[in-house]
Motif scaffolding. Structure first.
Motif, mmCIF file in Angstrom:
data_model
loop_
_atom_site.group_PDB
_atom_site.id
_atom_site.type_symbol
_atom_site.label_atom_id
_atom_site.label_comp_id
_atom_site.label_asym_id
_atom_site.label_seq_id
_atom_site.Cartn_x
_atom_site.Cartn_y
_atom_site.Cartn_z
ATOM 1 N N GLN A 18 77.757 54.655 77.312
ATOM 2 C CA GLN A 18 77.172 54.286 76.021
ATOM 3 C C GLN A 18 77.005 52.773 75.941
ATOM 4 O O GLN A 18 77.700 52.022 76.624
ATOM 5 N N ASN A 19 76.098 52.343 75.099
ATOM 6 C CA ASN A 19 75.952 50.911 74.823
ATOM 7 C C ASN A 19 77.007 50.547 73.791
ATOM 8 O O ASN A 19 76.893 50.926 72.627
ATOM 9 N N ASP A 20 78.041 49.855 74.219
ATOM 10 C CA ASP A 20 79.097 49.448 73.283
ATOM 11 C C ASP A 20 78.563 48.393 72.334
ATOM 12 O O ASP A 20 77.880 47.460 72.743
ATOM 13 N N GLU A 21 78.897 48.567 71.061
ATOM 14 C CA GLU A 21 78.494 47.584 70.062
ATOM 15 C C GLU A 21 79.478 46.435 70.056
ATOM 16 O O GLU A 21 80.680 46.634 70.134
ATOM 17 N N SER A 22 78.984 45.227 69.985
ATOM 18 C CA SER A 22 79.870 44.053 69.979
ATOM 19 C C SER A 22 80.155 43.614 68.576
ATOM 20 O O SER A 22 79.381 43.706 67.701
ATOM 21 N N ARG A 41 81.247 68.601 64.630
ATOM 22 C CA ARG A 41 81.851 67.568 65.470
ATOM 23 C C ARG A 41 80.779 66.944 66.332
ATOM 24 O O ARG A 41 79.885 67.630 66.817
ATOM 25 N N GLY A 42 80.890 65.644 66.537
ATOM 26 C CA GLY A 42 79.831 64.914 67.218
ATOM 27 C C GLY A 42 80.045 64.625 68.676
ATOM 28 O O GLY A 42 79.297 63.885 69.282
ATOM 29 N N GLY A 43 81.052 65.149 69.295
ATOM 30 C CA GLY A 43 81.287 64.894 70.711
ATOM 31 C C GLY A 43 82.397 63.893 70.938
ATOM 32 O O GLY A 43 82.486 62.881 70.257
ATOM 33 N N ASP A 44 83.240 64.202 71.895
ATOM 34 C CA ASP A 44 84.365 63.335 72.223
ATOM 35 C C ASP A 44 83.901 62.144 73.051
ATOM 36 O O ASP A 44 82.862 62.186 73.717
ATOM 37 N N LEU A 45 84.693 61.084 73.021
ATOM 38 C CA LEU A 45 84.439 59.881 73.801
ATOM 39 C C LEU A 45 85.615 59.631 74.727
ATOM 40 O O LEU A 45 86.764 59.950 74.389
ATOM 41 N N TRP A 91 82.251 56.140 77.118
ATOM 42 C CA TRP A 91 81.499 57.221 77.752
ATOM 43 C C TRP A 91 81.510 58.422 76.806
ATOM 44 O O TRP A 91 82.555 58.813 76.316
ATOM 45 N N LYS A 92 80.353 59.002 76.560
ATOM 46 C CA LYS A 92 80.259 60.154 75.663
ATOM 47 C C LYS A 92 80.199 61.444 76.472
ATOM 48 O O LYS A 92 79.457 61.542 77.448
ATOM 49 N N VAL A 93 80.976 62.439 76.053
ATOM 50 C CA VAL A 93 80.944 63.751 76.690
ATOM 51 C C VAL A 93 79.639 64.425 76.294
ATOM 52 O O VAL A 93 79.377 64.640 75.114
ATOM 53 N N VAL A 94 78.795 64.717 77.291
ATOM 54 C CA VAL A 94 77.507 65.344 77.002
ATOM 55 C C VAL A 94 77.444 66.797 77.468
ATOM 56 O O VAL A 94 76.647 67.570 76.958
ATOM 57 N N THR A 95 78.260 67.149 78.449
ATOM 58 C CA THR A 95 78.264 68.515 78.967
ATOM 59 C C THR A 95 79.677 68.902 79.373
ATOM 60 O O THR A 95 80.352 68.142 80.061
ATOM 61 N N VAL A 96 80.103 70.070 78.937
ATOM 62 C CA VAL A 96 81.374 70.630 79.395
ATOM 63 C C VAL A 96 81.025 71.593 80.529
ATOM 64 O O VAL A 96 80.413 72.635 80.304
#
Length: 129
Positions: free
Chosen positions: A125-129, A87-91, A105-110
């Motif tokens: 995060q940098n949102d892609e347009s 799994r790559g991490g929740d947003l 926003w990316k979850v980097v630390t629990v």
């Protein structure tokens, strides 16, 4: 005893809960070109985003994590990257301030995880347009 519920009664008087979209990572698919594409399951949640405390910042500094960060309290089993589960991490999707557009926003630390709530650190995060 639900400590999150008790604390939230007081914190939301100063810093109200806000709605957010929780993009829970459920793995990935492999595209024809062989690249992986993350797969998410979306749900609407209430969160309480706050500034990151000095102690937490000192901890994060040791992990070499940089960027615009928030400390988020919410109900749910939110996760960062879990390599063993692929799994790559929740947003979390919410505005940086109440009058601004929704951002990712990316979850980097629990920081804390309990049976029904979690305290996580997220990075803009940098949102892609």
């Amino acid at each position: 005893m639900n400590l999150r519920k008790i604390a939230n009664i007081y914190t939301r008087n100063i810093n109200p809960n806000i709605p957010a979209t929780w993009r829970k990572s459920i793995g990935y698919t492999v595209k024809e070109d062989g690249t992986q594409e993350p797969v998410y399951e979306d749900s609407t949640v209430e969160i309480n985003p706050q500034a990151v405390s000095g102690d937490t910042l000192a901890f994060i500094e040791g992990l070499n994590i940089q960027g615009v960060m928030r400390s988020v309290y919410m109900y749910g089993n939110v996760q960062g990257v879990v390599r063993s589960d692929e799994r790559g991490g929740d947003l979390l999707l919410f505005p940086q301030t109440p009058d601004k557009p929704i951002q990712t926003w990316k979850v980097v630390t629990v920081v804390e995880t309990w049976p029904d709530w979690a305290h996580v650190i997220v990075v803009l995060q940098n949102d892609e347009s």
